[in-house]
Design a protein around this motif. Sequence first.
Motif, short mmCIF file in Angstrom:
data_model
loop_
_atom_site.label_atom_id
_atom_site.label_comp_id
_atom_site.label_asym_id
_atom_site.label_seq_id
_atom_site.Cartn_x
_atom_site.Cartn_y
_atom_site.Cartn_z
N LEU A 101 0.83 -1.21 0.00
CA LEU A 101 0.00 0.00 0.00
C LEU A 101 0.86 1.26 0.00
CD1 LEU A 101 -2.93 -0.86 2.44
CD2 LEU A 101 -3.12 -0.26 0.03
N ASP A 102 1.94 1.23 0.74
CA ASP A 102 2.85 2.37 0.78
C ASP A 102 3.45 2.63 -0.60
OD1 ASP A 102 4.45 4.40 2.29
OD2 ASP A 102 6.11 3.12 1.65
N ALA A 103 3.86 1.56 -1.28
CA ALA A 103 4.42 1.72 -2.63
C ALA A 103 3.36 2.23 -3.60
CB ALA A 103 4.99 0.39 -3.11
N TRP A 104 2.13 1.70 -3.50
CA TRP A 104 1.04 2.15 -4.37
C TRP A 104 0.77 3.64 -4.19
CZ3 TRP A 104 -3.83 3.98 -2.74
CH2 TRP A 104 -4.74 4.23 -3.78
N ARG A 105 0.74 4.10 -2.95
CA ARG A 105 0.46 5.51 -2.69
C ARG A 105 1.57 6.41 -3.24
NH1 ARG A 105 -1.43 3.43 2.66
NH2 ARG A 105 -3.71 3.45 2.57
N LYS A 106 2.82 5.98 -3.12
CA LYS A 106 3.91 6.77 -3.68
C LYS A 106 3.80 6.88 -5.19
CE LYS A 106 7.25 5.77 0.00
NZ LYS A 106 8.50 5.05 0.37
N LEU A 107 3.46 5.78 -5.84
CA LEU A 107 3.30 5.81 -7.29
C LEU A 107 2.10 6.66 -7.69
CD1 LEU A 107 3.99 2.04 -8.06
CD2 LEU A 107 5.46 3.96 -8.70
N ARG A 108 1.01 6.51 -6.95
CA ARG A 108 -0.19 7.31 -7.23
C ARG A 108 0.08 8.79 -7.07
NH1 ARG A 108 -4.23 7.67 -2.43
NH2 ARG A 108 -2.42 8.95 -1.84
N ASP A 109 0.73 9.17 -5.95
CA ASP A 109 1.00 10.58 -5.69
C ASP A 109 2.01 11.14 -6.67
OD1 ASP A 109 -0.76 10.34 -3.61
OD2 ASP A 109 0.79 10.27 -2.04
N GLY A 110 2.84 10.29 -7.23
CA GLY A 110 3.82 10.75 -8.21
C GLY A 110 3.26 10.87 -9.61
N GLY A 111 1.98 10.52 -9.78
CA GLY A 111 1.33 10.65 -11.08
C GLY A 111 1.64 9.53 -12.05
N ARG A 160 12.51 2.71 -10.90
CA ARG A 160 12.87 4.09 -11.24
C ARG A 160 11.86 5.07 -10.69
NH1 ARG A 160 14.26 3.07 -17.66
NH2 ARG A 160 16.29 2.02 -17.38
N ALA A 161 10.57 4.76 -10.84
CA ALA A 161 9.52 5.67 -10.39
C ALA A 161 9.56 5.85 -8.87
CB ALA A 161 8.15 5.14 -10.83
N LEU A 162 9.93 4.79 -8.15
CA LEU A 162 9.97 4.84 -6.69
C LEU A 162 11.31 5.35 -6.18
CD1 LEU A 162 8.18 1.45 -5.97
CD2 LEU A 162 7.29 3.73 -5.39
N GLY A 163 12.26 5.56 -7.08
CA GLY A 163 13.57 6.05 -6.67
C GLY A 163 14.36 5.02 -5.88
N ILE A 164 14.22 3.75 -6.24
CA ILE A 164 14.84 2.65 -5.50
C ILE A 164 16.00 2.08 -6.32
CG2 ILE A 164 14.46 0.36 -4.49
CD1 ILE A 164 11.51 1.14 -4.21
N ARG A 165 17.06 1.69 -5.62
CA ARG A 165 18.20 1.06 -6.30
C ARG A 165 17.75 -0.23 -6.98
NH1 ARG A 165 20.93 -3.14 -5.21
NH2 ARG A 165 19.94 -3.32 -3.15
N THR A 182 10.71 -8.20 -15.80
CA THR A 182 11.84 -7.43 -15.31
C THR A 182 11.85 -6.02 -15.90
OG1 THR A 182 13.18 -9.39 -14.91
CG2 THR A 182 14.37 -7.33 -15.25
N ALA A 183 11.54 -5.91 -17.19
CA ALA A 183 11.48 -4.58 -17.81
C ALA A 183 10.42 -3.72 -17.13
CB ALA A 183 11.18 -4.72 -19.30
N ARG A 184 9.27 -4.29 -16.86
CA ARG A 184 8.22 -3.53 -16.15
C ARG A 184 8.70 -3.11 -14.76
NH1 ARG A 184 4.89 -8.11 -17.99
NH2 ARG A 184 3.54 -7.49 -19.72
#
Length: 289
Positions: free
Chosen positions: A75-85, A235-240, A227-229
């Motif tokens: 849920l935390d990851a979903w919200r970050k992606l949602r808020d990032g557009g 990248r969108a989440l800013g994660i290594r 893996t491509a997805r």
Amino acid sequence: MGHARTFWTAWQRARDASGALVMRMEDLDPDRSRAVYADAALDDLRWLGIRWHEGPDKGGPFGPYAQSKRRPVYLDAWRKLRDGGFLFPCRCSRKDLESALGAPHEHSSRSPAALRAGKLDALDDEPVYPGTCRHHHWHAPQLPGPTAVDLENPEGANWRFRVRDGEAVEFLDLNLGPQRFVAGEDFGDFVVWRRDGVPSYQLACVADDAAMGITEVVRGADLLKSTARQILLFRALGIRIPQWFHCRLVVDHNGRRLAKRHDALSLRALRQRGLTPMKILSAELPVEA
């Protein structure tokens, strides 16, 4: 057989790198996940002689190690992606998608290659999305009624990641070499959360790999497109982004992929026939080129 050989490869690579092998039970789908299946998988892998450092049976610093118990992480990851557009809500059913992909697209912005790729790929069960709901935004006003979506929670719609058509996703696979997939052609706007409240494989794996400090993912070559997805999600989440090692798929002597329907080659069946672990792991079964 294929899963066992893949996990055996993961064990060898973790051992050679003096790393930790993590067993994560991916049991998100309530229709296909049963405790008896999970217990059998753990038992078969132990019988093969594979030992992991962290897992649902052993615990570890990044537990729980069953995805069905990690909903807050997703849920935390979903919200970050949602808020990032990066996401949009989609109301299309599978039937809607099949109908759209089979209809004329004179006015569609999707390329002919993308439309052809919309047919189910043998190694990927998500067709290229035709863009029907792409204009929706998570903050768009909702009409009241049974079709309204609670935009603070993902239930009620399929939430898709909006890809940039034509963007090439390239990565070096440690086993299969350079890989390249093009968004909008090889894959489209993909689901990260299902309308029935279940996060997708793509989102769950990315969130877990990040939270558990995974540095190398070992899995089958049928997941190269996934893996491509997932790289786009990282990248969108800013994660290594971890490294990747995809194993060639085990096939029978007719070149068909081994699957659950090949019960005679299941680990449990082979055990009952008296085969030893090393006999199973060293058998010269063919693999896909």
